[in-house]
Design a protein around this motif. Structure first.
Motif, mmCIF file in Angstrom:
data_model
loop_
_atom_site.group_PDB
_atom_site.id
_atom_site.type_symbol
_atom_site.label_atom_id
_atom_site.label_comp_id
_atom_site.label_asym_id
_atom_site.label_seq_id
_atom_site.Cartn_x
_atom_site.Cartn_y
_atom_site.Cartn_z
ATOM 1 N N ASN A 3 -13.648 -3.120 1.456
ATOM 2 C CA ASN A 3 -13.071 -1.772 1.386
ATOM 3 C C ASN A 3 -11.829 -1.663 2.262
ATOM 4 N N LEU A 4 -11.880 -2.257 3.454
ATOM 5 C CA LEU A 4 -10.736 -2.212 4.355
ATOM 6 C C LEU A 4 -9.545 -2.954 3.749
ATOM 7 N N LEU A 5 -9.787 -4.120 3.184
ATOM 8 C CA LEU A 5 -8.698 -4.876 2.559
ATOM 9 C C LEU A 5 -8.089 -4.093 1.388
ATOM 10 N N GLU A 6 -8.928 -3.425 0.619
ATOM 11 C CA GLU A 6 -8.411 -2.596 -0.482
ATOM 12 C C GLU A 6 -7.547 -1.462 0.047
ATOM 13 N N GLU A 7 -7.983 -0.849 1.158
ATOM 14 C CA GLU A 7 -7.184 0.219 1.776
ATOM 15 C C GLU A 7 -5.821 -0.308 2.214
ATOM 16 N N ILE A 8 -5.825 -1.471 2.859
ATOM 17 C CA ILE A 8 -4.572 -2.051 3.344
ATOM 18 C C ILE A 8 -3.659 -2.390 2.172
ATOM 19 N N LEU A 9 -4.219 -2.981 1.130
ATOM 20 C CA LEU A 9 -3.403 -3.351 -0.033
ATOM 21 C C LEU A 9 -2.829 -2.122 -0.739
ATOM 22 N N GLY A 10 -3.448 -0.975 -0.542
ATOM 23 C CA GLY A 10 -2.939 0.261 -1.125
ATOM 24 C C GLY A 10 -2.126 1.102 -0.154
ATOM 25 N N CYS A 11 -1.882 0.571 1.029
ATOM 26 C CA CYS A 11 -1.173 1.312 2.075
ATOM 27 C C CYS A 11 0.276 1.618 1.675
ATOM 28 N N THR A 12 0.715 2.819 1.999
ATOM 29 C CA THR A 12 2.106 3.221 1.727
ATOM 30 C C THR A 12 2.740 3.889 2.956
ATOM 31 N N ILE A 13 2.186 3.645 4.136
ATOM 32 C CA ILE A 13 2.641 4.304 5.374
ATOM 33 C C ILE A 13 4.159 4.236 5.541
ATOM 34 N N CYS A 14 4.738 3.068 5.312
ATOM 35 C CA CYS A 14 6.167 2.912 5.592
ATOM 36 C C CYS A 14 7.001 2.698 4.326
ATOM 37 N N LYS A 15 6.513 3.193 3.204
ATOM 38 C CA LYS A 15 7.198 2.970 1.928
ATOM 39 C C LYS A 15 8.658 3.418 1.928
ATOM 40 N N ASP A 16 8.969 4.456 2.675
ATOM 41 C CA ASP A 16 10.343 4.980 2.703
ATOM 42 C C ASP A 16 11.324 4.059 3.422
ATOM 43 N N PHE A 17 10.798 3.066 4.133
ATOM 44 C CA PHE A 17 11.651 2.173 4.914
ATOM 45 C C PHE A 17 11.739 0.766 4.336
ATOM 46 N N LEU A 18 11.104 0.530 3.212
ATOM 47 C CA LEU A 18 11.043 -0.806 2.621
ATOM 48 C C LEU A 18 11.986 -0.905 1.427
ATOM 49 N N PRO A 19 13.060 -1.673 1.539
ATOM 50 C CA PRO A 19 14.062 -1.725 0.469
ATOM 51 C C PRO A 19 13.527 -2.256 -0.861
ATOM 52 N N LEU A 20 12.500 -3.112 -0.835
ATOM 53 C CA LEU A 20 11.950 -3.654 -2.076
ATOM 54 C C LEU A 20 10.591 -3.054 -2.418
ATOM 55 N N GLY A 21 10.208 -2.034 -1.701
ATOM 56 C CA GLY A 21 8.953 -1.361 -1.984
ATOM 57 C C GLY A 21 7.765 -1.974 -1.277
ATOM 58 N N VAL A 22 6.625 -1.355 -1.499
ATOM 59 C CA VAL A 22 5.374 -1.729 -0.847
ATOM 60 C C VAL A 22 4.740 -2.915 -1.574
ATOM 61 N N ASN A 23 4.347 -3.919 -0.797
ATOM 62 C CA ASN A 23 3.590 -5.054 -1.322
ATOM 63 C C ASN A 23 2.902 -5.751 -0.146
ATOM 64 N N PRO A 24 1.825 -5.152 0.386
ATOM 65 C CA PRO A 24 1.140 -5.764 1.526
ATOM 66 C C PRO A 24 0.612 -7.153 1.172
ATOM 67 N N VAL A 25 0.853 -8.113 2.078
ATOM 68 C CA VAL A 25 0.418 -9.497 1.868
ATOM 69 C C VAL A 25 -0.396 -9.929 3.080
ATOM 70 N N LEU A 26 -1.674 -10.232 2.845
ATOM 71 C CA LEU A 26 -2.551 -10.740 3.897
ATOM 72 C C LEU A 26 -3.764 -11.386 3.256
ATOM 73 N N SER A 27 -4.538 -12.055 4.079
ATOM 74 C CA SER A 27 -5.770 -12.691 3.631
ATOM 75 C C SER A 27 -6.721 -12.694 4.818
ATOM 76 N N ALA A 28 -7.937 -12.182 4.613
ATOM 77 C CA ALA A 28 -8.903 -12.135 5.713
ATOM 78 C C ALA A 28 -10.319 -12.111 5.149
ATOM 79 N N HIS A 29 -11.256 -12.551 5.966
ATOM 80 C CA HIS A 29 -12.679 -12.554 5.602
ATOM 81 C C HIS A 29 -13.458 -12.305 6.886
ATOM 82 N N GLU A 30 -14.592 -11.646 6.761
ATOM 83 C CA GLU A 30 -15.359 -11.337 7.970
ATOM 84 C C GLU A 30 -15.841 -12.576 8.706
ATOM 85 N N SER A 31 -15.891 -13.727 8.045
ATOM 86 C CA SER A 31 -16.321 -14.941 8.739
ATOM 87 C C SER A 31 -15.156 -15.852 9.121
#
Length: 189
Positions: A3-31
């Motif tokens: 759920n947290l990763l889905e929230e982050i991937l849908g984040c738009t907090i700084c969309k107004d400052f990103l010249p190419l738009g929002v595209n969060p890139v990360l990879s994580a697992h609880e283990s």
């Protein structure tokens, strides 16, 4: 964690400052056993959506002495940038990572990865944020004093091809630091 990763991937907090738009890139697992905290995705990573999918990532995997399969297995290594989206181009390279990401998401992410034993701090932004007053005046000083941050943190320079002059000027890094890094990584993966 999902759920947290889905929230982050849908984040738009700084969309107004990103010249190419929002595209969060990360990879994580609880283990995840290793947390690799870098700067922000570059243009190529923004386009592919795959963390460290560029020349910097190739050098980083060489430093760690890991295969692509090991590197991209989030159960081994979480790939978390300080800024999740490409910040745009500056005069001498990419702009700094947006500060909103770490403030909004890092604490939540790290709290879910209790099995993590080592945090690789790649570049000065991650080092200043996580080491705070314990960071030295320069990245070179911080990296050369890496032993003082162990066993939790391991500071590294950014593996960008732009840093070839730093690497040439500081041969001790590849001679002394990389073998210690590889030993610790091998033990965890």
């Amino acid at each position: 964690m999902e759920n947290l990763l889905e929230e982050i991937l849908g984040c738009t907090i700084c969309k107004d400052f990103l010249p190419l738009g929002v595209n969060p890139v990360l990879s994580a697992h609880e283990s995840s056993k290793i947390l690799l905290i870098g700067q922000a995705p570059g243009l190529k990573v923004h386009q592919s959506g795959i963390p460290w999918d560029d020349m910097s990532g190739k050098r980083l995997r060489q430093w760690l002495n890991v295969s692509n399969e090991t590197f991209y297995d989030a159960k081994n290594i979480a790939l978390i940038p300080m800024g999740f989206c490409y910040p745009g181009k500056g005069k001498t390279g990419d702009l700094p990572p947006r500060k909103e990401c770490a403030e909004a998401w890092h604490k939540q992410l790290l709290s879910k990865m209790e099995e993590a034993e080592l945090v690789l701090l790649v570049g000065q932004y991650a080092q200043k944020y996580y080491l705070q007053k314990n960071a030295k005046k320069t990245l070179t000083e911080t990296v050369s004093n890496y032993k003082s941050y162990l066993p939790k943190f391991f500071p590294l320079p950014h593996p960008s091809p732009r840093n070839r002059f730093w690497l040439r000027k500081n041969p001790w890094f590849e001679k002394d630091v990389i073998p210690e890094l590889q030993k610790r990584i091998a033990r965890l993966v």
